[in-house]
Write a protein that holds these residues in place. Structure first.
Motif, PDB file in Angstrom:
ATOM      1  N   ARG A   1     -19.646   7.791  -4.637  1.00  0.00           N
ATOM      2  CA  ARG A   1     -18.290   7.231  -4.702  1.00  0.00           C
ATOM      3  C   ARG A   1     -18.007   6.347  -3.498  1.00  0.00           C
ATOM      4  O   ARG A   1     -17.467   5.254  -3.629  1.00  0.00           O
ATOM      5  CB  ARG A   1     -17.266   8.367  -4.642  1.00  0.00           C
TER       6      ARG A   1
ATOM      7  N   VAL B   1     -15.058  -5.419 -10.208  1.00  0.00           N
ATOM      8  CA  VAL B   1     -16.439  -5.054 -10.532  1.00  0.00           C
ATOM      9  C   VAL B   1     -16.554  -3.554 -10.772  1.00  0.00           C
ATOM     10  O   VAL B   1     -17.219  -3.103 -11.697  1.00  0.00           O
ATOM     11  CB  VAL B   1     -17.380  -5.491  -9.386  1.00  0.00           C
ATOM     12  N   ARG B   2     -15.887  -2.788  -9.934  1.00  0.00           N
ATOM     13  CA  ARG B   2     -16.043  -1.333  -9.935  1.00  0.00           C
ATOM     14  C   ARG B   2     -15.055  -0.603 -10.829  1.00  0.00           C
ATOM     15  O   ARG B   2     -14.993   0.610 -10.831  1.00  0.00           O
ATOM     16  CB  ARG B   2     -15.819  -0.803  -8.516  1.00  0.00           C
TER      17      ARG B   2
ATOM     18  N   GLY C   1     -21.366 -15.174 -10.763  1.00  0.00           N
ATOM     19  CA  GLY C   1     -22.293 -14.046 -10.767  1.00  0.00           C
ATOM     20  C   GLY C   1     -21.712 -12.740 -10.289  1.00  0.00           C
ATOM     21  O   GLY C   1     -22.435 -11.803  -9.962  1.00  0.00           O
ATOM     22  N   ARG C   2     -20.384 -12.658 -10.227  1.00  0.00           N
ATOM     23  CA  ARG C   2     -19.804 -11.385  -9.779  1.00  0.00           C
ATOM     24  C   ARG C   2     -19.884 -10.312 -10.850  1.00  0.00           C
ATOM     25  O   ARG C   2     -20.002  -9.139 -10.554  1.00  0.00           O
ATOM     26  CB  ARG C   2     -18.356 -11.599  -9.381  1.00  0.00           C
ATOM     27  N   PHE C   3     -19.735 -10.707 -12.091  1.00  0.00           N
ATOM     28  CA  PHE C   3     -19.864  -9.715 -13.165  1.00  0.00           C
ATOM     29  C   PHE C   3     -20.365 -10.394 -14.431  1.00  0.00           C
ATOM     30  O   PHE C   3     -20.510 -11.614 -14.492  1.00  0.00           O
ATOM     31  CB  PHE C   3     -18.589  -8.905 -13.382  1.00  0.00           C
ATOM     32  N   SER C   4     -20.639  -9.573 -15.435  1.00  0.00           N
ATOM     33  CA  SER C   4     -21.241 -10.067 -16.674  1.00  0.00           C
ATOM     34  C   SER C   4     -20.172 -10.633 -17.602  1.00  0.00           C
ATOM     35  O   SER C   4     -18.983 -10.353 -17.452  1.00  0.00           O
ATOM     36  CB  SER C   4     -21.939  -8.905 -17.378  1.00  0.00           C
TER      37      SER C   4
ATOM     38  N   ARG D   1      -8.032   7.487  -7.821  1.00  0.00           N
ATOM     39  CA  ARG D   1      -9.008   7.584  -8.903  1.00  0.00           C
ATOM     40  C   ARG D   1     -10.205   8.437  -8.482  1.00  0.00           C
ATOM     41  O   ARG D   1     -10.720   9.228  -9.279  1.00  0.00           O
ATOM     42  CB  ARG D   1      -9.459   6.185  -9.324  1.00  0.00           C
ATOM     43  N   ASP D   2     -10.622   8.290  -7.245  1.00  0.00           N
ATOM     44  CA  ASP D   2     -11.714   9.138  -6.754  1.00  0.00           C
ATOM     45  C   ASP D   2     -11.351  10.617  -6.866  1.00  0.00           C
ATOM     46  O   ASP D   2     -12.212  11.475  -7.045  1.00  0.00           O
ATOM     47  CB  ASP D   2     -12.043   8.811  -5.287  1.00  0.00           C
TER      48      ASP D   2
ATOM     49  N   ASP E   1     -11.972  -0.213 -10.392  1.00  0.00           N
ATOM     50  CA  ASP E   1     -10.778   0.324  -9.734  1.00  0.00           C
ATOM     51  C   ASP E   1      -9.570  -0.517 -10.123  1.00  0.00           C
ATOM     52  O   ASP E   1      -8.438  -0.052 -10.084  1.00  0.00           O
ATOM     53  CB  ASP E   1     -10.980   0.355  -8.220  1.00  0.00           C
TER      54      ASP E   1
ATOM     55  N   ARG F   1      -7.914   3.372  -5.439  1.00  0.00           N
ATOM     56  CA  ARG F   1      -9.262   3.953  -5.350  1.00  0.00           C
ATOM     57  C   ARG F   1      -9.211   5.422  -4.965  1.00  0.00           C
ATOM     58  O   ARG F   1      -9.901   6.253  -5.538  1.00  0.00           O
ATOM     59  CB  ARG F   1     -10.045   3.238  -4.246  1.00  0.00           C
ATOM     60  N   ARG F   2      -8.444   5.703  -3.945  1.00  0.00           N
ATOM     61  CA  ARG F   2      -8.362   7.073  -3.447  1.00  0.00           C
ATOM     62  C   ARG F   2      -7.875   7.994  -4.548  1.00  0.00           C
ATOM     63  O   ARG F   2      -8.407   9.093  -4.744  1.00  0.00           O
ATOM     64  CB  ARG F   2      -7.413   7.102  -2.246  1.00  0.00           C
TER      65      ARG F   2
ATOM     66  N   GLU G   1      -5.412   2.604  -2.106  1.00  0.00           N
ATOM     67  CA  GLU G   1      -4.678   3.768  -2.606  1.00  0.00           C
ATOM     68  C   GLU G   1      -5.054   4.077  -4.051  1.00  0.00           C
ATOM     69  O   GLU G   1      -5.176   5.247  -4.432  1.00  0.00           O
ATOM     70  CB  GLU G   1      -3.167   3.534  -2.502  1.00  0.00           C
TER      71      GLU G   1
ATOM     72  N   ARG H   1     -14.627   8.765 -14.413  1.00  0.00           N
ATOM     73  CA  ARG H   1     -14.298   7.616 -13.566  1.00  0.00           C
ATOM     74  C   ARG H   1     -15.431   6.621 -13.382  1.00  0.00           C
ATOM     75  O   ARG H   1     -15.332   5.688 -12.622  1.00  0.00           O
ATOM     76  CB  ARG H   1     -13.918   8.123 -12.168  1.00  0.00           C
TER      77      ARG H   1
ATOM     78  N   HIS I   1     -23.982  -4.412 -10.626  1.00  0.00           N
ATOM     79  CA  HIS I   1     -22.949  -4.651  -9.617  1.00  0.00           C
ATOM     80  C   HIS I   1     -22.471  -3.326  -9.058  1.00  0.00           C
ATOM     81  O   HIS I   1     -22.403  -2.351  -9.756  1.00  0.00           O
ATOM     82  CB  HIS I   1     -21.787  -5.419 -10.229  1.00  0.00           C
TER      83      HIS I   1
ATOM     84  N   LYS J   1     -14.077  -6.980  -5.753  1.00  0.00           N
ATOM     85  CA  LYS J   1     -14.858  -5.737  -5.740  1.00  0.00           C
ATOM     86  C   LYS J   1     -14.208  -4.696  -6.652  1.00  0.00           C
ATOM     87  O   LYS J   1     -14.881  -3.961  -7.369  1.00  0.00           O
ATOM     88  CB  LYS J   1     -14.899  -5.206  -4.297  1.00  0.00           C
TER      89      LYS J   1
ATOM     90  N   ASN K   1     -27.040  -7.233 -14.126  1.00  0.00           N
ATOM     91  CA  ASN K   1     -25.651  -6.979 -13.763  1.00  0.00           C
ATOM     92  C   ASN K   1     -25.465  -5.647 -13.051  1.00  0.00           C
ATOM     93  O   ASN K   1     -24.573  -4.872 -13.359  1.00  0.00           O
ATOM     94  CB  ASN K   1     -24.779  -6.997 -15.018  1.00  0.00           C
TER      95      ASN K   1
ATOM     96  N   GLY L   1       0.825  -1.205   0.000  1.00  0.00           N
ATOM     97  CA  GLY L   1       0.000   0.000   0.000  1.00  0.00           C
ATOM     98  C   GLY L   1       0.858   1.253   0.000  1.00  0.00           C
ATOM     99  O   GLY L   1       0.607   2.197  -0.745  1.00  0.00           O
TER     100      GLY L   1
END
Lengths: 459, 459, 459, 459
Positions: free
Chosen positions: D249, A303-304, A355-358, A252-253, A306, A249-250, A247, D304, D459, A300, D457, A217
């Motif tokens: 977010r 999926v998102r 089933g986590r993502f398409s 990119r946010d 990140d 994520r932070r 980090e 994003r 998610h 996660k 989907n 990290g």
């Protein structure tokens, strides 16, 4: 040579459609419904998916490491990749310390040229940041080697200090190259690793515990901040730890152009796998496998978005004869795992089947996003005009991963005995069927070097 | 010798009360209301506050830097401190590169012994982390030098790499010492600074712009994470940037024992002050002054206890004859500002008078928290049994800060012409009046070396 | 009447000292070392601590709830408090729905006046925000009832909608009152609770599961944001969930004046305690006990001052005869736990003995911070001129909490059988010994109503 | 009827290619390079882009509001949409308070049927959550109305309390519907708005200032948390404030299925536009326009993917005759702005031309993501088998937005005089050219109701 693939379901990153696909020569010429055209060959893909050939942006064929070499050659490695549905790899050429980038790049060209079975590109590892090396970067970008890797780990080997990393980032901000970072605090890690060995903790398991996720990290944040000041995007390779993802994520946010990949080993394996005495050496790689709770966070992140990419960091060493160089000291176990053949199926199984993502997101992670981020506009999509790298994928086929059946040149599998759902039935590389019915139909040397474009739209 | 201070309002960190205070010898003997006792001397503090003598945990008397020396000696510097209500300083002894801690500590004892006018302690700057140096740390902790400073800045001078810092932190986790960090990424900063000078940007202003606040944030996170892995608390010195404060907050929110101080220059001055040609050299310190919007965040940090201490980093160089060493290259301007005399009043004015915090919090920031964090249980409180370091403070007196009236031995003031409300009327150091009616009543050499305890309760 | 307490260690929030304390009448007159003075009575506190009498800002004596009344009267409840080292309570007067604040306040005065054994103040619960009620608030603030509680929970009973809460906050921003919030999303909770009962889940355990910690986090953020727009500080009562703490932290990090208390039940008990059939009714309170991992976060919050106060929410109902009103429907179990007698010792044991924080921080949490936040400048400190609410505390005494020995008027203890270290030996309330040697020496009606000041310095 | 579009560049969300597209009947039949086929009509798209027809998921044709009706009918509004490159709208049917969903849906069907010029779907606004209404939801989902909108704003009109919202979310978690939320704390806002008017602040500008962005952030977090507890995804409509984006977010970073759209007015206009006396009424919508610094954060969110969609909230009222209903009280100004015609070009100009994101991301925001999130698998992509909703887009054409040239039935434009780059040249709706050369070629009633699938989907 025209090949017509009929009755499949085309899965692109953005859409799914029932369509027939005509391949003419090396490219996709036509997409339509119920195409009734003359073709040299017709493949019936009823009940199957057509996906763009997968792209593995992180492999190390024949990498010299710790006095030995990663076992797969460009021939064996790219063949195994193709069996697994991967039709493009980007491997890492290494600048020799004290030498030039050119010297390293040419050595890698020699390894791949005439040997690779599918298309390949190169990233360039910079071992030694000097003024002349920075100048060389510009030229490499112009000739299609548009990404460069540096390390905060491995002091004395690949390690660059923050000033050197920063200078390379500044240069990339100007020449459009993309800096890729191995982000672990190697200086602190080496202190801990030395203390462990001094305490008699020489088993591979201590490789895992001596490389704290906190230090991944830390280094991840560090290189993101250096890139921020340099005005450059940055790409974190083989992200393994929740702390590192946080980090990314932070950043990119906050709108920073930070990107990251993870690898199947961090999604499917864990520190516990390293616990069985020297058997643990099979799982020695860096960053190391993490406690099991990290994996769910990584999913996660996939999926998102990140995490944008899943690569393998494929770097196989035989358990017998190579990994055992470190029998008395985990620091001497060659770092790296085999995986180039398994990524597509593992991700399908863990991502889509669970089933986590398409299916579309799966294609994006293994093919479309790698193509976009690494400047390969003719790859990563089943579309007219694109290279005919196509996988006829059976989403329902169950099979068991095993060293006894895999095509990688390594004497063990990290996933031995794991049953997965989904597998490549037919694989085309630039219009040529290279895998079919579990048989190899391709040819050594058919793979071409890909002059990559600069990464675009790195927002 | 008994001194009775009557009719004052006692301001401690946790409470305010109207009380009379009897000093007997060097300590506070009795606190009561309307004490009617015989005393050798009675001070009437009607309408005034009694506060515990302030503690400045960050000074550099006679520090060698860039070929010259910080101008204040222990005599002149501690006398000026006393005029400003500060009755304890903790200065930094410096390990000579290649030498021992002991060697550096003794040199600093020689500077202070017989010269200091108020009590003093030492932190130890570690320039060179070696095995024998780590061993020395234990001994120093035992003899009251319980804190150690390392640098991620100043490559080639004070810089330690992450492995060295980590080892020192590990040792402090065992011996109870506290690691203090100058947290800026010096390696990257030096690249930028070199580029600026090469581009002809030699003015002091570029000192400010070449040290990005992002790089202070980065290094702050880095040392916090190294400390986390080492299992040690960490104290960030002279925090100046919002980004660094954010990292401290994040760590503290997660329960990590991370602490930080800021300094008046980061609260009251800004990058704009550096813009007036070479006049800007008066404000050259590291970290540099920041754009004005950072200050409000720092005030917030003081209110919320994300910043626990305000110190000065007092390190004065004459504008004429010292600062001008860097006339042609901002990198050669000696780094440091005078301030030991002004801290108490500035904080009173900006904090209490402006309504940002209570008088009690002011006392905590300038006296009680420093005492607690740096192992001085007899300082930082007006309480029975404590050292009689007492300031009779007039919260209503207005005066103007100026080099023409200050007592520091330096030819300019960073706050020239600034009017502040609040000032020390009478100052007692261990029972002796040292300042009264604007006159010096103390004596050179009366200050004693303080053997500090280990920092306790660093949660 | 003069009482001299000799040889104790005075623990204030900011400092620790060995000192003798002279009480003259109702106040502390003198603090010194080895005081040799005439006194009517001398208490030897050798080996003991002197702490300011603890303050419990959240009690409900004789509260009507669900058709019954909290069992402790002002007499029994304040006597039990004193046994536990608590010498001040602030109880909640309740505005009758449709009635005036005044009406409710007078009713509570009648309950307390002539009955309370130690000093007490009142917060005012606003059940019904109307224009005339807003006007009444100003008057109450002027007469020492300076804090007001509203609820986002208990629709149809205490619930106020966001517009009403916002209006009360706006008023408090003008009149200097402090709004206290019970923050749970009662509207959503009641939906879930109804569904549980409809599904036959009538056991007390479902009280716990039907009140999601996410909904406490939500309401906490909501009231903080309403306060932000209203320009008012806000105080969250009985914070129980990690999610709520995260919101308080986030607000405080951003500089908002948000404050919060937690209670011993959330630190020492957990949802699992509710699992044993109808026995779980003993632990029914709102917010409910949480899964065990929440508690460690709350302790972190206490260490870092994101939680400033520990109160009890003391509201005792007998298990037999009161709690069993809800035998067939957990919604009918009277909400509330006994605890006023146990807080000081539990916090000492869990905080100080376990090494989580210092004795000074303990004093701050149970006494000094409550005094500062709720306008009681003569309480919360052992200082000259303060009320002589003093506890001679034995930090080493081990004892076992049990309903068979406690002094609260309730037939069970939440902490039955728990052994704790630390206990009050002698307790003085405004100069009078009320507890000594485990015996009651005080008198009914000796407690006085405290006209509180406006909360100051709510930064 | 076969139409061949030649020589264009196909821009899908995931890839760009040079290709010819054959439309056969209502669908895309064939995509190839240099197609040489017989067709009834050939369109030369040299130098142009082919993009999938844009989808506007937030329109209010003929919405009754404040005693008047949004001016655009389904005919005029969808025609204007088509001129702007939008070939699908999803409008909001409104449940009459006290009535059934069915009743409202049928009323909207009557408005659209036979009138709409392009395809349309319906979301259902739930005004009144009752048990029978919850039951009705299931049926609507089955017949293609798969999304439902509720409000935390507009007390007394559309407002639902948290219990009602929570129950609808629980139901959607079971039936696969998607809850859309207007998230502003209407109860608090109405207090402020009333106070402003009482203070004589009746100008439209006070509409903007009375609806704090903090209260949008609050409500956004609230509905996300209610959805979390209900186990349902949630979609925030017309997100306008940085604070709300921060909440989305935060939720997404934690892996929650929270989604959001913003609208062009929040990207291109600001609170300052409301300042010019009653002219400001032209910009009255809810949430209101925000201070200018919010917009840059929203753009970041679009880059994003924290914001997934841009819709318009098209709801036009004439300035003369409608907006002036609120001349004496901003609360009476009908809420809503025109925009259905301008979205595609504005986003192209502000996003693609300004270099914020790629043409592919633009297509994703205006077409592909809306199709995916709202269950329209045949829309949002130029692919074989998809509906032939195709826009031949000229990325270089500059034109000026003006009420004098737009096709919406409203007497002003929010973007009057703004020059933008990019415009639709030819627009096909299900294979039929409806706009060409600036002329209308479509026909009233040609648009079909779209039975949408459940969102997949999420998610």
């Amino acid at each position: 040579m025209r090949t017509l693939i009929k009755n499949g379901t085309v899965i692109n990153a953005d859409a799914t459609s029932r369509a027939d696909v005509l391949v003419d020569g090396e490219q996709i010429a036509l997409i339509g419904q119920e195409l009734d055209l003359g073709a040299d060959r017709t493949i019936d893909a009823s009940g199957k998916w057509l996906i763009p050939g997968a792209i593995d942006v992180h492999t190390h064929m024949e990498l010299p490491f710790g006095g030995t070499f990663a076992k797969d050659t460009f021939e064996s490695g790219t063949r195994a990749a193709a069996f697994g549905g991967t039709t493009t790899i980007i491997d890492f050429a290494v600048q020799p310390r004290g030498g030039s980038l050119r010297e390293g790049l040419e050595a890698w060209h020699r390894k791949a040229d005439g040997n690779a079975c599918v298309d390949y590109g190169f990233h360039m590892i910079i071992s030694d940041v000097r003024d002349d090396v920075l100048d060389e970067m510009d030229g490499l970008v112009d000739e299609g080697v548009t990404s460069f890797k540096l390390f905060t780990a491995y002091p004395g080997v690949f390690f660059s200090d923050d000033g050197a990393i920063f200078r390379a980032m500044q240069r990339s901000a100007r020449n459009g190259g993309l800096i890729m970072m191995h982000a672990e605090n190697g200086l602190a890690i080496d202190v801990v690793a030395g203390q462990e060995v001094a305490a008699g903790h020489t088993d591979p398991y201590y490789h895992g515990t001596s490389r704290s996720p906190v230090l991944e990290g830390e280094a991840t944040n560090r290189v993101i901040r250096l890139a921020e000041v340099a005005g450059a995007p940055v790409y974190i390779v083989h992200l393994s730890a929740r702390q590192a993802l946080d980090e990314v994520r932070r950043a990119r946010d906050a709108g920073l152009p930070a990107f990251a990949e993870t690898c199947p080993q961090y999604l499917f394996l864990s520190l516990e796998d390293m616990g069985n005495g020297f058997e643990g050496a099979k799982f020695v790689c860096s960053p190391p496998l993490r406690p099991a709770d990290h994996a769910e966070e990584l999913w996660k992140g996939l999926v998102r978005d990140d995490l944008q990419v899943v690569s393998t960091d494929h770097c196989p060493f035989d358990f017998h004869g190579q990994k055992d160089l470190g029998r008395d000291d985990f620091r001497k176990v060659p770092n790296g795992l085999p995986g180039v053949e398994n990524r597509v199926d593992l991700l399908h199984d863990g991502g889509v089947v669970r089933g986590r993502f398409s299916p579309n997101r799966w294609v994006e992670l293994i093919s479309s996003a790698p193509a976009r981020l690494f400047g390969l506009p003719r790859k990563g999509v089943i579309g007219v005009g694109a290279d005919a790298d196509i996988v006829v994928y059976d989403p329902a086929r169950r099979h068991t991963i095993s060293a006894s059946t895999h095509h990688m040149d390594v004497d063990y599998s990290c996933y031995e005995g794991r049953e997965v759902t989904g597998g490549a039935d037919v694989v085309l590389s630039r219009g040529t069927v290279v895998v079919e019915g579990g048989e190899w139909r391709g040819s050594k040397g058919a793979g071409r070097f890909l002059r990559r474009e600069r990464s675009a739209n790195l927002h």
